[in-house]
Structures are given as structure tokens and as C-alpha cells.
Write an enzyme that holds these catalytic residues in place. Sequence first.
Site, PDB file in Angstrom:
ATOM      1  N   HIS A 111     -33.389 -18.210 107.936  1.00 15.92           N
ATOM      2  CA  HIS A 111     -32.006 -18.324 107.443  1.00 15.92           C
ATOM      3  C   HIS A 111     -31.603 -19.793 107.427  1.00 15.92           C
ATOM      4  O   HIS A 111     -32.045 -20.592 108.265  1.00 15.92           O
ATOM      5  CB  HIS A 111     -31.040 -17.497 108.286  1.00 15.92           C
ATOM      6  CG  HIS A 111     -30.836 -17.962 109.697  1.00 15.92           C
ATOM      7  ND1 HIS A 111     -29.912 -18.930 110.042  1.00 15.92           N
ATOM      8  CD2 HIS A 111     -31.414 -17.581 110.864  1.00 15.92           C
ATOM      9  CE1 HIS A 111     -29.933 -19.128 111.345  1.00 15.92           C
ATOM     10  NE2 HIS A 111     -30.840 -18.321 111.877  1.00 15.92           N
ATOM     11  N   ASP A 113     -28.149 -20.723 107.119  1.00 10.33           N
ATOM     12  CA  ASP A 113     -26.796 -20.924 107.596  1.00 10.33           C
ATOM     13  C   ASP A 113     -26.826 -21.333 109.065  1.00 10.33           C
ATOM     14  O   ASP A 113     -27.740 -20.989 109.812  1.00 10.33           O
ATOM     15  CB  ASP A 113     -25.933 -19.683 107.402  1.00 10.33           C
ATOM     16  CG  ASP A 113     -26.470 -18.442 108.121  1.00 10.33           C
ATOM     17  OD1 ASP A 113     -27.698 -18.201 108.057  1.00 10.33           O
ATOM     18  OD2 ASP A 113     -25.667 -17.720 108.747  1.00 10.33           O
ATOM     19  N   ASP A 142     -31.778 -23.932 115.451  1.00 12.02           N
ATOM     20  CA  ASP A 142     -31.428 -22.638 114.846  1.00 12.02           C
ATOM     21  C   ASP A 142     -30.893 -22.829 113.438  1.00 12.02           C
ATOM     22  O   ASP A 142     -29.690 -22.950 113.248  1.00 12.02           O
ATOM     23  CB  ASP A 142     -30.394 -21.956 115.741  1.00 12.02           C
ATOM     24  CG  ASP A 142     -30.071 -20.543 115.315  1.00 12.02           C
ATOM     25  OD1 ASP A 142     -30.849 -19.962 114.525  1.00 12.02           O
ATOM     26  OD2 ASP A 142     -29.034 -20.015 115.754  1.00 12.02           O
ATOM     27  N   GLU A 176     -27.199 -15.012 108.426  1.00 14.15           N
ATOM     28  CA  GLU A 176     -27.734 -14.486 109.684  1.00 14.15           C
ATOM     29  C   GLU A 176     -26.747 -14.682 110.820  1.00 14.15           C
ATOM     30  O   GLU A 176     -26.636 -13.825 111.709  1.00 14.15           O
ATOM     31  CB  GLU A 176     -29.058 -15.182 110.008  1.00 14.15           C
ATOM     32  CG  GLU A 176     -29.824 -14.561 111.173  1.00 14.15           C
ATOM     33  CD  GLU A 176     -29.470 -15.117 112.533  1.00 14.15           C
ATOM     34  OE1 GLU A 176     -29.898 -14.540 113.553  1.00 14.15           O
ATOM     35  OE2 GLU A 176     -28.745 -16.130 112.608  1.00 14.15           O
ATOM     36  N   GLU A 200     -37.800 -18.502 113.535  1.00 17.03           N
ATOM     37  CA  GLU A 200     -36.780 -18.748 114.562  1.00 17.03           C
ATOM     38  C   GLU A 200     -37.400 -19.571 115.693  1.00 17.03           C
ATOM     39  O   GLU A 200     -38.613 -19.547 115.912  1.00 17.03           O
ATOM     40  CB  GLU A 200     -36.264 -17.423 115.120  1.00 17.03           C
ATOM     41  CG  GLU A 200     -35.327 -16.668 114.199  1.00 17.03           C
ATOM     42  CD  GLU A 200     -33.875 -17.132 114.299  1.00 17.03           C
ATOM     43  OE1 GLU A 200     -33.625 -18.168 114.956  1.00 17.03           O
ATOM     44  OE2 GLU A 200     -33.009 -16.463 113.715  1.00 17.03           O
TER      45      GLU A 200
END
Length: 436
Positions: A111, A113, A142, A176, A200
Site C-alpha cells: 500500500h 498510503d 510503513d 490500507e 510490510e
Amino acid sequence: MNQEQRIMQWIDGHREEILSFLQQLIRIPSVNPWFFDEPAPSKEKDLQEFLLRKLSGLGASTELWEPVADDLKPYEGMAGYYPGRDFTGRPNLAATFEPDAKGKSLLLFGHIDVVMAGSKWTVDPFEGKIADGKMYGRGTVDMKGGVAAMIMAIEAVVRSGFKPKGPVVVGTVVDEEAGGMGALDFIHHGYRTDACILTEPTSLTIAPLCRGILWGKIKVQGRSGHIEMPQADWKDGGAVDAIKKARYLLGRLDRLNEEWAVRKTHPYLSIPCQVHVAQLNAGEYPTSFANEAEIVFNAQYLPSERDEKLVGGNVKKELTDFLAAAAKEDPWLSEHPPEIEWLVDADCAETDASHPFVQTCVRSLKAIGEEGKIEGLGFHTDMGWPVNVGIPTVNFGPGDPSLAHHSDEFTPVDEVIQAVKMIAKTIVDWCGVEEA
């Protein structure tokens, strides 16, 4: 020099380019608009268009599209579905290398975002400053570090003069950080592969498991009254302190956690599932007993506990039944039962550690000099939907996940390079490569 050596040599020779690419991602502040009180233009589209240009330039077939909430209504009650969510200017992106190749396929998934920067940074959160072997910035952990690593891994293969023998799909999704609707839409869009690496942060361990997360709010009723005056029995209209009743329930939660600590464990998780109290909200005036109290909690659950919709319905029922049983033992609460308002159900998933793909990833990691450790993640990731449709998935990426969302979030730059190498090695070993 064999295929793998050529690719690793390319990575070693382009270290600065790899880190510069991550900095470019950090400098586009793709903050999820959920974090703003007022509607704000999202930079997610800017980042996705930047990645599209990058991936198209490497020869991938690309597709950029905006999710439509109404199209996902068949998933109501399942992970990631939120009715009416607006994705205008918030597209998903898929880029496929060698779509017609016949070998095993691989999805590199992440992701783009991030959460808002927040306060107490000592550096610019959107600069990507490097100091003492660490890159600082919102999203370095992240999970732009992982996104950069997976894209640079396929670039390393291509720029070394190879092409994969099986399709490699790079998927970057939005949303996410606010529930995972982007990942649901990506799978709904039809993308399927033989395996998936979700990049991740894992501190360079292989994580074939993530836990589910429930957020809930327990509403406890009391009856207000002057705190300094004698009170009649509650049956005669006297005050009832909602804080005292909440304390009673907190004690019962402590006992429940002792049971869960024995019963809700997993060999790849270092800590058991628990009901952690995150917020306590109660009272109106210093001179009045609290009329009501709220206990906001975070409860974790295991993939083995999922319900028929592959989310946490079974654990919701367990906690609802627990609360009802606790209330029956208190005269006031038995007549004024507390209620749970459910806020979030973030799903979980697991791939068997003995699966050939998991073991391929372990071997790739060991081949670049790392331990090759397998462990689970105590937090939610987007791995649920790939696993739900039969794609064996592992989480793997640079950065310490405990630093996600922190001020001065950082990732060791050496971990980013190691992640590029591991993912490139997995492309070689899983998909196979040949001269372009």
C-alpha cells in the site's frame, strides 16, 4: 557470472539509486484523507502516477483505476468493505511484467498510503533524510521502504538483462491505513498469481501470518448524582458511579486476558491475543458521579478463529457473551447491561510455513546472509484477501514494524538493500529468469 550474481552485482552497484527512489516516494506525502477532519486533496494519485511512469519505463503493462465502492457491495460484511467510500483521485495500480509467460507467477504487493505526520518530528517527515545509516520519513517503515524494495528488485532483474519466466505483477493499493478497501478492490479486479510477497515491514523476517484486530467501545451506564452527598440505594433512585462499574468490568477483562494468554497463542507469535484497553472516557463534572463511561479496546484474534465471512465474528460473539455474563453478576449492570459498539474489524490470514513458496522465501533470505527466521505479525496487514482467493502470501520487508506511525520513523538503509536482494532472489528462484 551466473544470473543471480549479475543481478546482485547490479543491486550493489546501484545502491544510491535505490535509496534515491525511496526518497522520491517519501517526498510525495500520500497521506490517507481519512486522517483529515476536513476533506483534503489526496497525494495518493500523484504517487501512483509516479510509480506508473517508473514501471511503464521498465516495460510493464500497466493499469490504473479508481475503486468504486458500489461495485464491492457483494463483499458487505467481509474485510475491507465500507459502503459509500469515495476513491476519487485515489487509484490502485497494477503493473505486469511478462503477462504471457508460462512459469510460476508472483505478486509483489503493497500500500502507498501513509498516516499523517503528526507532531514532535526532529526532521522533515517528507524529506527522506539519511543520517547514521538510517532513512527518516513518514512511510519509510510503513510501507514505502517495502514498496521501493519490491520495485527496485524487479528493476534489478530487468536492468541486468533478464526477464522473468513467469508473470510478475507489481500491485500498489490505497486505503490500507483506513481499512483495506484498496486491497479488496485489487483482488476483486481479478488479479491472481501463484504466490505473493506483501512488503510490510518485518525487520527482514518471513511472516506468513498476521493477526486480526477488533476495535470496540464498551458503553457502561451509571446514574449521575452529587458526589459529595449521601446517596440512596440505586433501587430507590440513588446515584450509580459508571466509573466504578467500568472498574469492575476492567477487573473481569484482566481475568479474561489470563485465560486468553493460555488459550490464544500461536507458535509464530511472541505474545498471545489480548483485550488491551486503549482509552477510558467518563464523567462530566468534578462534583458528579459519572453518568456513563466508555472503555475503548483493541482485541486481537487468530486466523483459526475467523468466521464464515473470514473476519472476527466469532470473537465478537465471545466478547459479547463475556460482557453479558459479567453484567449478570452485578445487580446494577444486570438491569442496565453494558453494550459493545464495534468500530473496526481488520482481518487476518495465514500461509502454512511448510508451503513451497514460504520455504523458497526462507532460502532466498538465507542466501543473502540473513538468518531466514519465520515469525508472525501481531498486527493486521493486507495479506487477507490474497490468501482468501488461494494465493500463498508472506509478509516481508525492511524496517522495524514497532516504529510504524512514530515521530522520526526510520528504516536502516542496509535493510532496504537487503530487501531488494531477497525479493530479486525470490523472483529468480520462484519464477525463473532468462536472457531478455
